[in-house]
Scaffold this motif. Sequence first.
Motif, PDB file in Angstrom:
ATOM      1  N   ALA A  47       0.834  -1.205   0.000  1.00  0.00           N
ATOM      2  CA  ALA A  47       0.000   0.000   0.000  1.00  0.00           C
ATOM      3  C   ALA A  47       0.868   1.255   0.000  1.00  0.00           C
ATOM      4  N   ALA A  48       1.936   1.215   0.787  1.00  0.00           N
ATOM      5  CA  ALA A  48       2.842   2.369   0.838  1.00  0.00           C
ATOM      6  C   ALA A  48       3.514   2.577  -0.508  1.00  0.00           C
ATOM      7  N   ASN A  49       3.910   1.481  -1.144  1.00  0.00           N
ATOM      8  CA  ASN A  49       4.548   1.593  -2.453  1.00  0.00           C
ATOM      9  C   ASN A  49       3.611   2.194  -3.489  1.00  0.00           C
ATOM     10  N   LEU A  50       2.335   1.781  -3.432  1.00  0.00           N
ATOM     11  CA  LEU A  50       1.360   2.322  -4.378  1.00  0.00           C
ATOM     12  C   LEU A  50       1.147   3.817  -4.150  1.00  0.00           C
ATOM     13  N   ARG A  51       1.106   4.229  -2.880  1.00  0.00           N
ATOM     14  CA  ARG A  51       0.962   5.654  -2.568  1.00  0.00           C
ATOM     15  C   ARG A  51       2.144   6.446  -3.108  1.00  0.00           C
ATOM     16  N   GLU A  52       3.366   5.907  -2.878  1.00  0.00           N
ATOM     17  CA  GLU A  52       4.565   6.599  -3.343  1.00  0.00           C
ATOM     18  C   GLU A  52       4.623   6.655  -4.868  1.00  0.00           C
ATOM     19  N   LEU A  53       4.198   5.546  -5.517  1.00  0.00           N
ATOM     20  CA  LEU A  53       4.193   5.512  -6.972  1.00  0.00           C
ATOM     21  C   LEU A  53       3.222   6.543  -7.535  1.00  0.00           C
ATOM     22  N   ALA A  54       2.023   6.595  -6.959  1.00  0.00           N
ATOM     23  CA  ALA A  54       1.023   7.562  -7.414  1.00  0.00           C
ATOM     24  C   ALA A  54       1.536   8.985  -7.212  1.00  0.00           C
ATOM     25  N   TYR A  55       2.097   9.248  -6.056  1.00  0.00           N
ATOM     26  CA  TYR A  55       2.635  10.572  -5.739  1.00  0.00           C
ATOM     27  C   TYR A  55       3.724  10.972  -6.739  1.00  0.00           C
ATOM     28  N   ALA A  56       4.678  10.067  -6.973  1.00  0.00           N
ATOM     29  CA  ALA A  56       5.794  10.379  -7.872  1.00  0.00           C
ATOM     30  C   ALA A  56       5.321  10.588  -9.306  1.00  0.00           C
ATOM     31  N   GLN A  57       4.382   9.740  -9.750  1.00  0.00           N
ATOM     32  CA  GLN A  57       3.907   9.829 -11.128  1.00  0.00           C
ATOM     33  C   GLN A  57       3.117  11.121 -11.370  1.00  0.00           C
ATOM     34  N   ILE A  58       2.243  11.455 -10.441  1.00  0.00           N
ATOM     35  CA  ILE A  58       1.443  12.677 -10.611  1.00  0.00           C
ATOM     36  C   ILE A  58       2.332  13.911 -10.534  1.00  0.00           C
ATOM     37  N   LYS A  59       3.242  13.906  -9.573  1.00  0.00           N
ATOM     38  CA  LYS A  59       4.134  15.055  -9.411  1.00  0.00           C
ATOM     39  C   LYS A  59       5.005  15.251 -10.651  1.00  0.00           C
ATOM     40  N   HIS A  60       5.486  14.155 -11.216  1.00  0.00           N
ATOM     41  CA  HIS A  60       6.308  14.252 -12.422  1.00  0.00           C
ATOM     42  C   HIS A  60       5.516  14.867 -13.563  1.00  0.00           C
ATOM     43  N   GLN A 101      -4.906   9.665  -2.062  1.00  0.00           N
ATOM     44  CA  GLN A 101      -3.925   9.972  -1.012  1.00  0.00           C
ATOM     45  C   GLN A 101      -2.788  10.828  -1.561  1.00  0.00           C
ATOM     46  N   ALA A 102      -2.350  10.512  -2.783  1.00  0.00           N
ATOM     47  CA  ALA A 102      -1.263  11.283  -3.386  1.00  0.00           C
ATOM     48  C   ALA A 102      -1.680  12.734  -3.629  1.00  0.00           C
ATOM     49  N   LEU A 103      -2.914  12.934  -4.065  1.00  0.00           N
ATOM     50  CA  LEU A 103      -3.389  14.295  -4.327  1.00  0.00           C
ATOM     51  C   LEU A 103      -3.476  15.111  -3.041  1.00  0.00           C
ATOM     52  N   HIS A 104      -3.869  14.478  -1.942  1.00  0.00           N
ATOM     53  CA  HIS A 104      -3.906  15.199  -0.664  1.00  0.00           C
ATOM     54  C   HIS A 104      -2.490  15.575  -0.216  1.00  0.00           C
ATOM     55  N   ARG A 105      -1.530  14.705  -0.476  1.00  0.00           N
ATOM     56  CA  ARG A 105      -0.135  15.023  -0.134  1.00  0.00           C
ATOM     57  C   ARG A 105       0.367  16.179  -0.988  1.00  0.00           C
ATOM     58  N   LEU A 106       0.013  16.163  -2.263  1.00  0.00           N
ATOM     59  CA  LEU A 106       0.427  17.247  -3.154  1.00  0.00           C
ATOM     60  C   LEU A 106      -0.258  18.567  -2.796  1.00  0.00           C
ATOM     61  N   GLU A 125       1.692  20.271  -0.215  1.00  0.00           N
ATOM     62  CA  GLU A 125       2.891  20.893  -0.762  1.00  0.00           C
ATOM     63  C   GLU A 125       2.561  22.119  -1.619  1.00  0.00           C
ATOM     64  N   GLY A 126       1.250  22.369  -1.805  1.00  0.00           N
ATOM     65  CA  GLY A 126       0.842  23.533  -2.576  1.00  0.00           C
ATOM     66  C   GLY A 126       0.893  23.335  -4.077  1.00  0.00           C
ATOM     67  N   ILE A 127       1.028  22.086  -4.528  1.00  0.00           N
ATOM     68  CA  ILE A 127       1.162  21.809  -5.956  1.00  0.00           C
ATOM     69  C   ILE A 127      -0.195  21.629  -6.618  1.00  0.00           C
ATOM     70  N   VAL A 128      -1.172  21.094  -5.875  1.00  0.00           N
ATOM     71  CA  VAL A 128      -2.546  21.014  -6.382  1.00  0.00           C
ATOM     72  C   VAL A 128      -3.458  21.704  -5.373  1.00  0.00           C
ATOM     73  N   THR A 129      -4.630  22.053  -5.839  1.00  0.00           N
ATOM     74  CA  THR A 129      -5.643  22.655  -4.974  1.00  0.00           C
ATOM     75  C   THR A 129      -6.905  21.808  -5.052  1.00  0.00           C
ATOM     76  N   ILE A 130      -7.414  21.391  -3.894  1.00  0.00           N
ATOM     77  CA  ILE A 130      -8.643  20.599  -3.837  1.00  0.00           C
ATOM     78  C   ILE A 130      -9.787  21.540  -3.494  1.00  0.00           C
ATOM     79  N   LEU A 131     -10.741  21.649  -4.418  1.00  0.00           N
ATOM     80  CA  LEU A 131     -11.882  22.546  -4.242  1.00  0.00           C
ATOM     81  C   LEU A 131     -13.106  21.734  -3.833  1.00  0.00           C
ATOM     82  N   VAL A 162     -10.230  18.746  -8.257  1.00  0.00           N
ATOM     83  CA  VAL A 162      -8.817  19.044  -8.028  1.00  0.00           C
ATOM     84  C   VAL A 162      -8.252  19.772  -9.252  1.00  0.00           C
ATOM     85  N   VAL A 163      -7.469  20.811  -9.005  1.00  0.00           N
ATOM     86  CA  VAL A 163      -6.793  21.510 -10.104  1.00  0.00           C
ATOM     87  C   VAL A 163      -5.313  21.657  -9.770  1.00  0.00           C
TER      88      VAL A 163
END
Length: 226
Positions: free
Chosen positions: A18-31, A62-67, A70-76, A81-82
């Motif tokens: 589960a942690a790996n999937l969260r990290e993968l999602a986070y890294a992929q979206i951020k990239h 979970q990745a979007l909430h982490r982002l 960090e101020g990279i996405v905004t959840i309205l 999400v934008v």
Amino acid sequence: MSPSDQTDDESPPVAKSAANLRELAYAQIKHRIITCELRPGDAINESQLAALLGLGRTPIHQALHRLEMEGIVTILPRKGVVVTPLSLNDILDMVEVRVTNEQLCVKLALERAHESDFKAMHAILDRTPDMLARRDVPGLMALDLNFHLAISAAARNKVLAELLRGLHEKQARFWFLTISDISHSERIYQEHREILAALESRNTEAAVAAIHDHIDDFRRAITRSL
């Protein structure tokens, strides 16, 4: 089987997966955000993103909430999400903070760097000519970040290193646009060489001037591109 009968090896794989999937999602979206595949102001559809990345909705969410933290996405609320837009003023504010802290970083690196730190910086920069020849923009962007992280590591101040990493990542979307100009990429390479030469010679005045000029060049490139 009671909880006490379980071995230490039975439960961790689920949690680790589960942690790996969260990290993968986070890294992929951020990239995708940093490389402007998802541009400032773009709406993000969680279902479409999950399908694109081949991941479930939970790690994407979970990745979007982490982002967002960090101020990279905004959840309205009730809207979605934008990708967080950044204005020129936002960038210039970050440049002001960055230049002061990068100058502090090189001063500390001058005092605390080991020869192994300089070897690590050389190893990073030695990869640049090949990437310039191939016009590998994502690769050049990664090398730029790694070079500055290597200086932070040489400064041996974790708080400063995390501050500078955050600033680099927030600016990366705009930096990606400027590095696409090969002449700017070549200037960055030469500026990095000048910074490293000043660090190796333990020349405080030259190192501070080199890092200032390097960041000021970034400021000018951003101003021209927006």
